[in-house]
Design a protein around this motif. Structure first.
Motif, PDB file in Angstrom:
ATOM      1  N   ARG A  61     -12.601   5.693   7.231  1.00 34.01           N
ATOM      2  CA  ARG A  61     -13.665   6.687   7.041  1.00 34.01           C
ATOM      3  C   ARG A  61     -14.760   6.175   6.111  1.00 34.01           C
ATOM      4  NH1 ARG A  61     -10.446  12.418   6.347  1.00 34.01           N
ATOM      5  NH2 ARG A  61     -10.035  12.697   8.555  1.00 34.01           N
ATOM      6  N   ALA A  62     -14.377   5.341   5.152  1.00 32.20           N
ATOM      7  CA  ALA A  62     -15.344   4.773   4.207  1.00 32.20           C
ATOM      8  C   ALA A  62     -16.077   3.573   4.803  1.00 32.20           C
ATOM      9  CB  ALA A  62     -14.641   4.376   2.912  1.00 32.20           C
ATOM     10  N   LYS A  63     -15.782   3.265   6.065  1.00 34.19           N
ATOM     11  CA  LYS A  63     -16.424   2.162   6.791  1.00 34.19           C
ATOM     12  C   LYS A  63     -16.126   0.794   6.168  1.00 34.19           C
ATOM     13  CE  LYS A  63     -19.075   4.875   9.499  1.00 34.19           C
ATOM     14  NZ  LYS A  63     -18.260   5.652  10.339  1.00 34.19           N
ATOM     15  N   ILE A  64     -14.943   0.663   5.552  1.00 38.42           N
ATOM     16  CA  ILE A  64     -14.498  -0.622   5.008  1.00 38.42           C
ATOM     17  C   ILE A  64     -13.840  -1.434   6.114  1.00 38.42           C
ATOM     18  CG2 ILE A  64     -12.936  -1.733   3.344  1.00 38.42           C
ATOM     19  CD1 ILE A  64     -13.282   0.839   1.617  1.00 38.42           C
ATOM     20  N   ILE A  65     -13.070  -0.741   6.959  1.00 39.52           N
ATOM     21  CA  ILE A  65     -12.345  -1.381   8.055  1.00 39.52           C
ATOM     22  C   ILE A  65     -12.560  -0.591   9.339  1.00 39.52           C
ATOM     23  CG2 ILE A  65     -10.556  -2.454   6.622  1.00 39.52           C
ATOM     24  CD1 ILE A  65      -8.741  -0.045   7.310  1.00 39.52           C
ATOM     25  N   ARG A  66     -12.202  -1.223  10.456  1.00 42.24           N
ATOM     26  CA  ARG A  66     -12.217  -0.547  11.742  1.00 42.24           C
ATOM     27  C   ARG A  66     -10.995  -1.020  12.524  1.00 42.24           C
ATOM     28  NH1 ARG A  66     -14.329  -4.158  15.707  1.00 42.24           N
ATOM     29  NH2 ARG A  66     -15.188  -5.980  14.696  1.00 42.24           N
ATOM     30  N   LYS A  67     -10.452  -0.137  13.344  1.00 42.68           N
ATOM     31  CA  LYS A  67      -9.285  -0.476  14.152  1.00 42.68           C
ATOM     32  C   LYS A  67      -9.736  -1.352  15.312  1.00 42.68           C
ATOM     33  CE  LYS A  67      -6.431   2.816  14.566  1.00 42.68           C
ATOM     34  NZ  LYS A  67      -5.851   4.105  14.964  1.00 42.68           N
ATOM     35  N   VAL A  68      -9.038  -2.469  15.522  1.00 43.47           N
ATOM     36  CA  VAL A  68      -9.396  -3.380  16.612  1.00 43.47           C
ATOM     37  C   VAL A  68      -8.289  -3.491  17.655  1.00 43.47           C
ATOM     38  CG1 VAL A  68     -11.051  -4.708  15.271  1.00 43.47           C
ATOM     39  CG2 VAL A  68      -8.657  -5.416  15.288  1.00 43.47           C
ATOM     40  N   GLY A  69      -7.192  -2.775  17.457  1.00 48.25           N
ATOM     41  CA  GLY A  69      -6.128  -2.808  18.454  1.00 48.25           C
ATOM     42  C   GLY A  69      -4.774  -2.460  17.870  1.00 48.25           C
ATOM     43  N   TYR A  70      -3.752  -2.800  18.635  1.00 52.69           N
ATOM     44  CA  TYR A  70      -2.364  -2.561  18.248  1.00 52.69           C
ATOM     45  C   TYR A  70      -1.543  -3.782  18.622  1.00 52.69           C
ATOM     46  CZ  TYR A  70      -3.799   2.325  18.025  1.00 52.69           C
ATOM     47  OH  TYR A  70      -4.441   3.484  17.710  1.00 52.69           O
ATOM     48  N   HIS A  71      -0.432  -3.968  17.936  1.00 52.65           N
ATOM     49  CA  HIS A  71       0.521  -5.002  18.322  1.00 52.65           C
ATOM     50  C   HIS A  71       1.913  -4.613  17.835  1.00 52.65           C
ATOM     51  CE1 HIS A  71      -0.231  -7.524  14.381  1.00 52.65           C
ATOM     52  NE2 HIS A  71       0.379  -6.402  14.151  1.00 52.65           N
ATOM     53  N   GLU A  72       2.900  -5.388  18.268  1.00 53.71           N
ATOM     54  CA  GLU A  72       4.259  -5.154  17.796  1.00 53.71           C
ATOM     55  C   GLU A  72       4.364  -5.648  16.366  1.00 53.71           C
ATOM     56  OE1 GLU A  72       7.036  -7.032  20.413  1.00 53.71           O
ATOM     57  OE2 GLU A  72       6.748  -5.548  21.978  1.00 53.71           O
ATOM     58  N   SER A  73       4.969  -4.842  15.519  1.00 52.52           N
ATOM     59  CA  SER A  73       5.109  -5.202  14.120  1.00 52.52           C
ATOM     60  C   SER A  73       6.063  -6.377  13.943  1.00 52.52           C
ATOM     61  CB  SER A  73       5.640  -4.008  13.321  1.00 52.52           C
ATOM     62  OG  SER A  73       5.857  -4.369  11.979  1.00 52.52           O
ATOM     63  N   SER A  74       5.728  -7.255  13.034  1.00 55.77           N
ATOM     64  CA  SER A  74       6.629  -8.359  12.693  1.00 55.77           C
ATOM     65  C   SER A  74       7.423  -8.040  11.422  1.00 55.77           C
ATOM     66  CB  SER A  74       5.834  -9.659  12.520  1.00 55.77           C
ATOM     67  OG  SER A  74       4.859  -9.496  11.511  1.00 55.77           O
ATOM     68  N   ARG A  75       7.236  -6.833  10.885  1.00 56.71           N
ATOM     69  CA  ARG A  75       7.963  -6.421   9.683  1.00 56.71           C
ATOM     70  C   ARG A  75       9.450  -6.290  10.007  1.00 56.71           C
ATOM     71  NH1 ARG A  75       6.279  -3.758   5.055  1.00 56.71           N
ATOM     72  NH2 ARG A  75       4.272  -3.297   5.991  1.00 56.71           N
ATOM     73  N   PRO A  76      10.301  -6.945   9.223  1.00 53.34           N
ATOM     74  CA  PRO A  76      11.745  -6.786   9.439  1.00 53.34           C
ATOM     75  C   PRO A  76      12.138  -5.313   9.308  1.00 53.34           C
ATOM     76  CG  PRO A  76      11.296  -8.582   7.911  1.00 53.34           C
ATOM     77  CD  PRO A  76       9.999  -7.863   8.141  1.00 53.34           C
ATOM     78  N   GLY A  77      12.974  -4.853  10.194  1.00 57.06           N
ATOM     79  CA  GLY A  77      13.421  -3.477  10.148  1.00 57.06           C
ATOM     80  C   GLY A  77      12.598  -2.526  10.982  1.00 57.06           C
ATOM     81  N   ARG A  78      11.477  -2.961  11.508  1.00 54.14           N
ATOM     82  CA  ARG A  78      10.644  -2.077  12.346  1.00 54.14           C
ATOM     83  C   ARG A  78      11.040  -2.132  13.811  1.00 54.14           C
ATOM     84  NH1 ARG A  78       5.512  -0.172  12.051  1.00 54.14           N
ATOM     85  NH2 ARG A  78       6.296   0.929  13.861  1.00 54.14           N
TER      86      ARG A  78
END
Length: 91
Positions: A61-78
């Motif tokens: 909302r503060a225009k710092i970042i923008r969503k560019v897509g999705y992917h499968e998480s590489s975080r262990p446990g996800r």
């Protein structure tokens, strides 16, 4: 920035402020990133996983970042769950 004060531990440093600084640094780098990339870069995990959503929402909302897509998480446990990929808004 709005914060989930219920989940923040008053005895620890301001996680929200540290996380926002990490997002700003990642945004300036210009490469896509996700929440796990921030923790791999040294940011501690939040007191509660739901804090990530509000953080990214406010940074978007503060225009710092923008969503560019999705992917499968590489975080262990996800279990390869889907997560958002972000990039600096000016990139």
């Amino acid at each position: 920035m709005t914060r989930a004060a219920v989940f923040e531990d008053p005895n620890t440093p301001d996680w929200t402020g540290q996380a926002l600084a990490a997002i700003e640094a990642a945004a300036l780098a210009g490469k896509p990133f996700d929440a796990y990339a921030l923790t791999k870069g040294g940011l501690e995990a939040p007191a509660h996983p739901s804090m990530w959503g509000q953080l990214f929402k406010e940074a978007s909302r503060a225009k710092i970042i923008r969503k560019v897509g999705y992917h499968e998480s590489s975080r262990p446990g996800r279990s390869r769950g889907v997560c958002a990929v972000w990039q600096g808004a000016s990139a």
